[in-house]
Design a protein around this motif. Sequence first.
Motif, PDB file in Angstrom:
ATOM      1  N   VAL A 161       5.105   8.171   1.986  1.00  0.00           N
ATOM      2  CA  VAL A 161       5.534   7.033   3.118  1.00  0.00           C
ATOM      3  C   VAL A 161       6.567   7.830   3.949  1.00  0.00           C
ATOM      4  O   VAL A 161       7.025   8.798   3.628  1.00  0.00           O
ATOM      5  CB  VAL A 161       6.157   5.742   2.474  1.00  0.00           C
ATOM      6  N   PRO A 162       6.812   7.129   5.314  1.00  0.00           N
ATOM      7  CA  PRO A 162       7.724   7.662   6.058  1.00  0.00           C
ATOM      8  C   PRO A 162       9.041   7.722   5.600  1.00  0.00           C
ATOM      9  O   PRO A 162       9.513   6.943   4.758  1.00  0.00           O
ATOM     10  CB  PRO A 162       7.636   6.838   7.500  1.00  0.00           C
ATOM     11  N   PRO A 217      -1.810   5.196   7.115  1.00  0.00           N
ATOM     12  CA  PRO A 217      -2.339   6.678   7.236  1.00  0.00           C
ATOM     13  C   PRO A 217      -3.849   6.784   6.647  1.00  0.00           C
ATOM     14  O   PRO A 217      -3.763   6.173   5.538  1.00  0.00           O
ATOM     15  CB  PRO A 217      -1.412   7.554   6.679  1.00  0.00           C
ATOM     16  N   ALA A 218      -4.736   7.357   7.134  1.00  0.00           N
ATOM     17  CA  ALA A 218      -5.815   7.677   6.581  1.00  0.00           C
ATOM     18  C   ALA A 218      -5.775   8.304   5.284  1.00  0.00           C
ATOM     19  O   ALA A 218      -4.785   9.192   5.135  1.00  0.00           O
ATOM     20  CB  ALA A 218      -6.826   8.398   7.553  1.00  0.00           C
ATOM     21  N   GLY A 219      -6.514   8.258   4.217  1.00  0.00           N
ATOM     22  CA  GLY A 219      -6.704   8.992   3.213  1.00  0.00           C
ATOM     23  C   GLY A 219      -6.703   8.078   1.892  1.00  0.00           C
ATOM     24  O   GLY A 219      -6.375   6.708   1.963  1.00  0.00           O
ATOM     25  N   PRO A 220      -6.720   8.663   0.824  1.00  0.00           N
ATOM     26  CA  PRO A 220      -6.470   7.830  -0.452  1.00  0.00           C
ATOM     27  C   PRO A 220      -5.170   7.083  -0.605  1.00  0.00           C
ATOM     28  O   PRO A 220      -4.162   7.462  -0.147  1.00  0.00           O
ATOM     29  CB  PRO A 220      -6.635   8.957  -1.798  1.00  0.00           C
ATOM     30  N   ALA A 221      -5.138   6.055  -1.245  1.00  0.00           N
ATOM     31  CA  ALA A 221      -4.083   5.078  -1.329  1.00  0.00           C
ATOM     32  C   ALA A 221      -4.120   4.332  -2.689  1.00  0.00           C
ATOM     33  O   ALA A 221      -5.163   4.132  -3.076  1.00  0.00           O
ATOM     34  CB  ALA A 221      -4.111   4.200  -0.004  1.00  0.00           C
ATOM     35  N   THR A 267       7.656   0.631   0.226  1.00  0.00           N
ATOM     36  CA  THR A 267       6.855   1.263   1.201  1.00  0.00           C
ATOM     37  C   THR A 267       6.886   0.143   2.333  1.00  0.00           C
ATOM     38  O   THR A 267       7.121  -1.024   2.174  1.00  0.00           O
ATOM     39  CB  THR A 267       5.289   1.207   0.504  1.00  0.00           C
ATOM     40  N   PRO A 268       6.805   0.740   3.802  1.00  0.00           N
ATOM     41  CA  PRO A 268       6.685   0.051   4.594  1.00  0.00           C
ATOM     42  C   PRO A 268       5.493  -0.882   4.974  1.00  0.00           C
ATOM     43  O   PRO A 268       5.377  -1.334   5.863  1.00  0.00           O
ATOM     44  CB  PRO A 268       6.958   1.255   5.875  1.00  0.00           C
ATOM     45  N   TYR A 269       4.372  -0.419   4.291  1.00  0.00           N
ATOM     46  CA  TYR A 269       3.038  -1.072   4.154  1.00  0.00           C
ATOM     47  C   TYR A 269       2.874  -2.042   3.411  1.00  0.00           C
ATOM     48  O   TYR A 269       2.567  -1.925   2.254  1.00  0.00           O
ATOM     49  CB  TYR A 269       1.914   0.053   4.199  1.00  0.00           C
ATOM     50  N   ALA A 270       3.376  -3.330   3.777  1.00  0.00           N
ATOM     51  CA  ALA A 270       3.576  -4.384   2.944  1.00  0.00           C
ATOM     52  C   ALA A 270       3.350  -5.697   3.908  1.00  0.00           C
ATOM     53  O   ALA A 270       3.864  -5.814   4.956  1.00  0.00           O
ATOM     54  CB  ALA A 270       4.873  -4.569   2.159  1.00  0.00           C
ATOM     55  N   VAL A 311       0.793  -1.181  -0.049  1.00  0.00           N
ATOM     56  CA  VAL A 311      -0.052  -0.108  -0.048  1.00  0.00           C
ATOM     57  C   VAL A 311       0.969   1.266  -0.112  1.00  0.00           C
ATOM     58  O   VAL A 311       1.854   1.234   0.901  1.00  0.00           O
ATOM     59  CB  VAL A 311      -0.882   0.036   1.154  1.00  0.00           C
ATOM     60  N   ARG A 312       0.574   2.230  -0.883  1.00  0.00           N
ATOM     61  CA  ARG A 312       1.202   3.466  -0.855  1.00  0.00           C
ATOM     62  C   ARG A 312       0.048   4.634  -0.634  1.00  0.00           C
ATOM     63  O   ARG A 312      -0.524   4.781  -1.668  1.00  0.00           O
ATOM     64  CB  ARG A 312       2.110   3.736  -2.035  1.00  0.00           C
ATOM     65  N   PRO A 313       0.178   5.151   0.646  1.00  0.00           N
ATOM     66  CA  PRO A 313      -0.743   6.353   0.673  1.00  0.00           C
ATOM     67  C   PRO A 313      -0.357   7.682  -0.324  1.00  0.00           C
ATOM     68  O   PRO A 313       0.699   7.616  -0.523  1.00  0.00           O
ATOM     69  CB  PRO A 313      -0.365   6.674   2.078  1.00  0.00           C
ATOM     70  N   ASP A 314      -1.342   8.154  -0.883  1.00  0.00           N
ATOM     71  CA  ASP A 314      -0.990   9.234  -1.808  1.00  0.00           C
ATOM     72  C   ASP A 314      -0.168  10.301  -1.151  1.00  0.00           C
ATOM     73  O   ASP A 314       0.533  11.104  -1.621  1.00  0.00           O
ATOM     74  CB  ASP A 314      -2.459   9.864  -2.109  1.00  0.00           C
ATOM     75  N   ALA A 315      -0.522  10.384   0.421  1.00  0.00           N
ATOM     76  CA  ALA A 315       0.464  11.337   1.196  1.00  0.00           C
ATOM     77  C   ALA A 315       1.901  11.133   1.281  1.00  0.00           C
ATOM     78  O   ALA A 315       2.771  11.889   1.810  1.00  0.00           O
ATOM     79  CB  ALA A 315      -0.010  11.697   2.576  1.00  0.00           C
TER      80      ALA A 315
END
Length: 206
Positions: A48-49, A160-164, A142-145, A42-46
């Motif tokens: 990644v850290p 994080p909340a929001g589009p992704a 991305t760390p979201y994996a 997952v890659r948030p539109d905002a």
Amino acid sequence: MRFLLALVFSSLALVETASAGDLTVSVRDTGGRPIRDAVVTVRPDAGVPRGPIRFAWPLRIAQQNVQFQPYVLIAPVGGTVAFPNLDRVRHHVYSFSRGNRFEIELFGQDQTRTHTFATTGVAALGCNIHDQMLAYVKIVDTPYAGKTDAAGNVTVAAIPAGPARLMVWHPQLNVRGNESAYVLTIGAGPGTQTMTGDFSARAAVR
């Protein structure tokens, strides 16, 4: 064989506003059988850290019983993967994958070699000595994996909340790059939401 992809969102809105959410993905074939080793990122539109990506699992693919273990490993871009040989025979590890070509020449029992993966994508691994050996390293930025377990499920936590943008990869997906993309919103509201899609499978080419 055709796979059915079901995405389930949970823990999205806990109080007044959702600041983060957990994404649970279930991958199954049309007969209801779970699909193991599907990689979900997952890659948030905002964004990644910043800083190095660290995962909870070891960056390690062993050669044991003349097989690679695990079959699929998720590694961060810039991460160094260890290749310990636990067999009594020697192995010669290589990848001819675009952007991730490398070769580790013959090494023996209880020896370990390493390789640093500098490019996102996939490295399909083989052994020049044992043709039946096959594994994959999915290199991500991305760390979201995570990857699906024997039950075909994986949960990626604290997104994080929001589009992704969500990507699902498996070496047998019959789509470009063996990967499907989805647009979603994390923290859209309480409760459970689902979306489905299907795709056919094929043998991946090294």
